[in-house]
Write a protein that holds these residues in place. Structure first.
Motif, PDB file in Angstrom:
ATOM      1  N   GLY A 273       0.810  -1.018   0.243  1.00  0.00           N
ATOM      2  CA  GLY A 273      -0.021  -0.035   0.012  1.00  0.00           C
ATOM      3  C   GLY A 273       0.907   1.147   0.098  1.00  0.00           C
ATOM      4  O   GLY A 273       0.518   2.270  -0.836  1.00  0.00           O
ATOM      5  N   LEU A 274       1.979   1.518   0.788  1.00  0.00           N
ATOM      6  CA  LEU A 274       2.717   2.333   0.974  1.00  0.00           C
ATOM      7  C   LEU A 274       3.357   2.623  -0.407  1.00  0.00           C
ATOM      8  O   LEU A 274       3.697   3.713  -0.899  1.00  0.00           O
ATOM      9  CB  LEU A 274       3.693   2.388   2.043  1.00  0.00           C
ATOM     10  N   ARG A 275       4.059   1.375  -0.894  1.00  0.00           N
ATOM     11  CA  ARG A 275       4.561   1.447  -2.226  1.00  0.00           C
ATOM     12  C   ARG A 275       3.956   2.070  -3.184  1.00  0.00           C
ATOM     13  O   ARG A 275       4.421   2.829  -4.313  1.00  0.00           O
ATOM     14  CB  ARG A 275       5.193   0.029  -2.617  1.00  0.00           C
ATOM     15  N   GLN A 276       2.540   1.726  -3.059  1.00  0.00           N
ATOM     16  CA  GLN A 276       1.578   2.194  -4.208  1.00  0.00           C
ATOM     17  C   GLN A 276       1.386   3.695  -4.051  1.00  0.00           C
ATOM     18  O   GLN A 276       1.261   4.482  -5.012  1.00  0.00           O
ATOM     19  CB  GLN A 276       0.276   1.404  -4.488  1.00  0.00           C
ATOM     20  N   ALA A 277       1.232   4.090  -2.790  1.00  0.00           N
ATOM     21  CA  ALA A 277       0.758   5.596  -2.418  1.00  0.00           C
ATOM     22  C   ALA A 277       2.013   6.463  -2.715  1.00  0.00           C
ATOM     23  O   ALA A 277       1.809   7.502  -3.262  1.00  0.00           O
ATOM     24  CB  ALA A 277       0.336   5.562  -1.016  1.00  0.00           C
ATOM     25  N   LEU A 278       3.226   6.030  -2.550  1.00  0.00           N
ATOM     26  CA  LEU A 278       4.306   6.775  -2.554  1.00  0.00           C
ATOM     27  C   LEU A 278       5.548   5.913  -3.210  1.00  0.00           C
ATOM     28  O   LEU A 278       6.239   5.087  -2.697  1.00  0.00           O
ATOM     29  CB  LEU A 278       4.962   7.280  -1.259  1.00  0.00           C
ATOM     30  N   PRO A 279       5.535   6.063  -4.662  1.00  0.00           N
ATOM     31  CA  PRO A 279       6.418   5.389  -5.619  1.00  0.00           C
ATOM     32  C   PRO A 279       7.783   5.909  -4.878  1.00  0.00           C
ATOM     33  O   PRO A 279       8.181   6.828  -4.380  1.00  0.00           O
ATOM     34  CB  PRO A 279       6.294   6.188  -6.920  1.00  0.00           C
ATOM     35  N   THR A 280       8.685   4.679  -5.169  1.00  0.00           N
ATOM     36  CA  THR A 280      10.274   5.001  -4.725  1.00  0.00           C
ATOM     37  C   THR A 280      10.797   6.384  -5.234  1.00  0.00           C
ATOM     38  O   THR A 280      11.457   7.046  -4.532  1.00  0.00           O
ATOM     39  CB  THR A 280      10.988   3.687  -5.047  1.00  0.00           C
ATOM     40  N   VAL A 281      10.514   6.688  -6.470  1.00  0.00           N
ATOM     41  CA  VAL A 281      11.043   7.892  -7.060  1.00  0.00           C
ATOM     42  C   VAL A 281      10.814   9.222  -6.180  1.00  0.00           C
ATOM     43  O   VAL A 281      11.861  10.052  -6.126  1.00  0.00           O
ATOM     44  CB  VAL A 281      10.614   8.140  -8.641  1.00  0.00           C
ATOM     45  N   HIS A 282       9.719   9.287  -5.355  1.00  0.00           N
ATOM     46  CA  HIS A 282       9.647  10.318  -4.560  1.00  0.00           C
ATOM     47  C   HIS A 282      10.396  10.326  -3.148  1.00  0.00           C
ATOM     48  O   HIS A 282      10.886  11.615  -2.979  1.00  0.00           O
ATOM     49  CB  HIS A 282       8.079  10.391  -4.382  1.00  0.00           C
ATOM     50  N   LEU A 283      11.029   9.278  -3.013  1.00  0.00           N
ATOM     51  CA  LEU A 283      11.907   9.205  -2.083  1.00  0.00           C
ATOM     52  C   LEU A 283      13.252   9.944  -2.088  1.00  0.00           C
ATOM     53  O   LEU A 283      14.018  10.523  -1.503  1.00  0.00           O
ATOM     54  CB  LEU A 283      12.224   7.707  -1.643  1.00  0.00           C
ATOM     55  N   TYR A 284      13.523   9.961  -3.588  1.00  0.00           N
ATOM     56  CA  TYR A 284      14.894  10.419  -4.120  1.00  0.00           C
ATOM     57  C   TYR A 284      14.392  11.855  -4.803  1.00  0.00           C
ATOM     58  O   TYR A 284      15.440  12.390  -5.249  1.00  0.00           O
ATOM     59  CB  TYR A 284      15.433   9.608  -4.908  1.00  0.00           C
ATOM     60  N   LYS A 285      13.420  12.488  -4.633  1.00  0.00           N
ATOM     61  CA  LYS A 285      13.238  13.719  -5.078  1.00  0.00           C
ATOM     62  C   LYS A 285      13.877  14.906  -4.458  1.00  0.00           C
ATOM     63  O   LYS A 285      14.133  14.998  -3.387  1.00  0.00           O
ATOM     64  CB  LYS A 285      11.761  14.113  -5.026  1.00  0.00           C
ATOM     65  N   GLY A 286      14.551  15.381  -5.379  1.00  0.00           N
ATOM     66  CA  GLY A 286      15.630  16.408  -5.086  1.00  0.00           C
ATOM     67  C   GLY A 286      17.208  16.197  -4.444  1.00  0.00           C
ATOM     68  O   GLY A 286      17.943  16.781  -3.989  1.00  0.00           O
ATOM     69  N   LEU A 287      17.440  14.500  -4.695  1.00  0.00           N
ATOM     70  CA  LEU A 287      18.630  14.086  -4.462  1.00  0.00           C
ATOM     71  C   LEU A 287      19.874  14.860  -5.043  1.00  0.00           C
ATOM     72  O   LEU A 287      20.816  15.254  -4.282  1.00  0.00           O
ATOM     73  CB  LEU A 287      18.758  12.575  -4.925  1.00  0.00           C
ATOM     74  N   HIS A 288      19.807  15.228  -6.448  1.00  0.00           N
ATOM     75  CA  HIS A 288      21.025  15.841  -7.022  1.00  0.00           C
ATOM     76  C   HIS A 288      21.100  17.233  -6.383  1.00  0.00           C
ATOM     77  O   HIS A 288      22.028  17.549  -6.252  1.00  0.00           O
ATOM     78  CB  HIS A 288      20.593  16.010  -8.455  1.00  0.00           C
ATOM     79  N   ALA A 289      19.985  18.062  -6.245  1.00  0.00           N
ATOM     80  CA  ALA A 289      20.022  19.352  -5.476  1.00  0.00           C
ATOM     81  C   ALA A 289      20.702  19.134  -4.103  1.00  0.00           C
ATOM     82  O   ALA A 289      21.528  20.178  -3.732  1.00  0.00           O
ATOM     83  CB  ALA A 289      18.680  19.908  -5.407  1.00  0.00           C
ATOM     84  N   THR A 290      20.387  18.166  -3.382  1.00  0.00           N
ATOM     85  CA  THR A 290      20.882  17.751  -2.128  1.00  0.00           C
ATOM     86  C   THR A 290      22.471  17.625  -2.130  1.00  0.00           C
ATOM     87  O   THR A 290      23.112  18.016  -1.479  1.00  0.00           O
ATOM     88  CB  THR A 290      20.207  16.780  -1.433  1.00  0.00           C
ATOM     89  N   LEU A 291      22.846  16.843  -3.248  1.00  0.00           N
ATOM     90  CA  LEU A 291      24.291  16.540  -3.203  1.00  0.00           C
ATOM     91  C   LEU A 291      25.152  17.748  -3.946  1.00  0.00           C
ATOM     92  O   LEU A 291      26.123  18.110  -3.088  1.00  0.00           O
ATOM     93  CB  LEU A 291      24.339  15.513  -4.253  1.00  0.00           C
ATOM     94  N   VAL A 292      24.374  18.445  -4.685  1.00  0.00           N
ATOM     95  CA  VAL A 292      25.116  19.899  -4.791  1.00  0.00           C
ATOM     96  C   VAL A 292      25.377  20.869  -3.809  1.00  0.00           C
ATOM     97  O   VAL A 292      26.232  21.652  -3.610  1.00  0.00           O
ATOM     98  CB  VAL A 292      24.252  20.656  -6.305  1.00  0.00           C
ATOM     99  N   ARG A 293      24.381  20.889  -2.882  1.00  0.00           N
ATOM    100  CA  ARG A 293      24.446  21.475  -1.468  1.00  0.00           C
ATOM    101  C   ARG A 293      25.408  20.919  -0.488  1.00  0.00           C
ATOM    102  O   ARG A 293      26.302  21.780  -0.061  1.00  0.00           O
ATOM    103  CB  ARG A 293      23.209  21.791  -0.980  1.00  0.00           C
ATOM    104  N   ASP A 294      25.244  19.734  -0.289  1.00  0.00           N
ATOM    105  CA  ASP A 294      25.785  19.081   0.746  1.00  0.00           C
ATOM    106  C   ASP A 294      27.274  18.748   0.850  1.00  0.00           C
ATOM    107  O   ASP A 294      28.182  19.017   1.633  1.00  0.00           O
ATOM    108  CB  ASP A 294      25.304  17.708   1.099  1.00  0.00           C
ATOM    109  N   ILE A 295      27.955  18.452  -0.630  1.00  0.00           N
ATOM    110  CA  ILE A 295      29.176  18.107  -0.918  1.00  0.00           C
ATOM    111  C   ILE A 295      29.957  19.256  -0.655  1.00  0.00           C
ATOM    112  O   ILE A 295      31.049  19.215   0.064  1.00  0.00           O
ATOM    113  CB  ILE A 295      29.449  17.432  -2.222  1.00  0.00           C
ATOM    114  N   PRO A 296      30.080  20.264  -1.261  1.00  0.00           N
ATOM    115  CA  PRO A 296      30.826  21.567  -1.082  1.00  0.00           C
ATOM    116  C   PRO A 296      30.496  22.101   0.380  1.00  0.00           C
ATOM    117  O   PRO A 296      31.577  22.563   0.935  1.00  0.00           O
ATOM    118  CB  PRO A 296      30.404  22.632  -2.203  1.00  0.00           C
ATOM    119  N   SER A 297      29.276  22.234   0.875  1.00  0.00           N
ATOM    120  CA  SER A 297      29.292  22.935   2.145  1.00  0.00           C
ATOM    121  C   SER A 297      29.961  21.896   3.140  1.00  0.00           C
ATOM    122  O   SER A 297      30.496  22.553   4.272  1.00  0.00           O
ATOM    123  CB  SER A 297      27.783  23.176   2.692  1.00  0.00           C
ATOM    124  N   THR A 298      29.846  20.574   3.220  1.00  0.00           N
ATOM    125  CA  THR A 298      30.758  19.820   4.181  1.00  0.00           C
ATOM    126  C   THR A 298      32.245  20.028   4.151  1.00  0.00           C
ATOM    127  O   THR A 298      32.782  19.996   5.060  1.00  0.00           O
ATOM    128  CB  THR A 298      30.309  18.288   3.857  1.00  0.00           C
TER     129      THR A 298
END
Length: 118
Positions: A4-29
């Motif tokens: 049910g959860l898998r159908q309600a929230l596809p896996t792709v939504h768990l990674y929404k913004g991943l590239h933007a997060t990496l662009v932020r986190d790698i240099p800031s760290t």
């Protein structure tokens, strides 16, 4: 219901913004830890940690704003950049900067004190 959860929230939504997060986190760290190491030669742990946090957040605030917009609107990095810039200009990338910086100093100062003294 299994799946049910898998159908309600596809896996792709768990990674929404991943590239933007990496662009932020790698240099800031990199800014965070390298500035702490340098500052700790001259200041106390609390002050070095606080300043490292301020420098880190100040360096990545535009990317954090962009990441948040990508996640909130489900648009691409490019589309989010264009929308922020056309609606709010360059200042739009600095939204929330003052409270963020005011919070960054004590939080990161205490974090480094607790981490190094533990």
């Amino acid at each position: 219901k299994i799946g049910g959860l898998r159908q309600a929230l596809p896996t792709v939504h768990l990674y929404k913004g991943l590239h933007a997060t990496l662009v932020r986190d790698i240099p800031s760290t990199a800014v965070y830890f390298s500035s702490f190491e340098h500052l700790s030669l001259h200041f106390s742990t609390f002050t070095s940690g606080g300043l490292a946090g301020v420098l880190s957040w100040a360096s990545c605030l535009p990317f954090d704003t962009l990441k948040t917009h990508v996640q909130a609107t489900n648009t691409s990095l490019t589309a989010s950049f264009k929308e922020i810039y056309t609606t709010r200009g360059l200042r739009g990338f600095l939204s929330g900067g003052v409270p963020l910086i005011l919070r960054a100093f004590p939080v990161n100062g205490v974090t480094f004190v607790v981490y190094t003294e533990a």
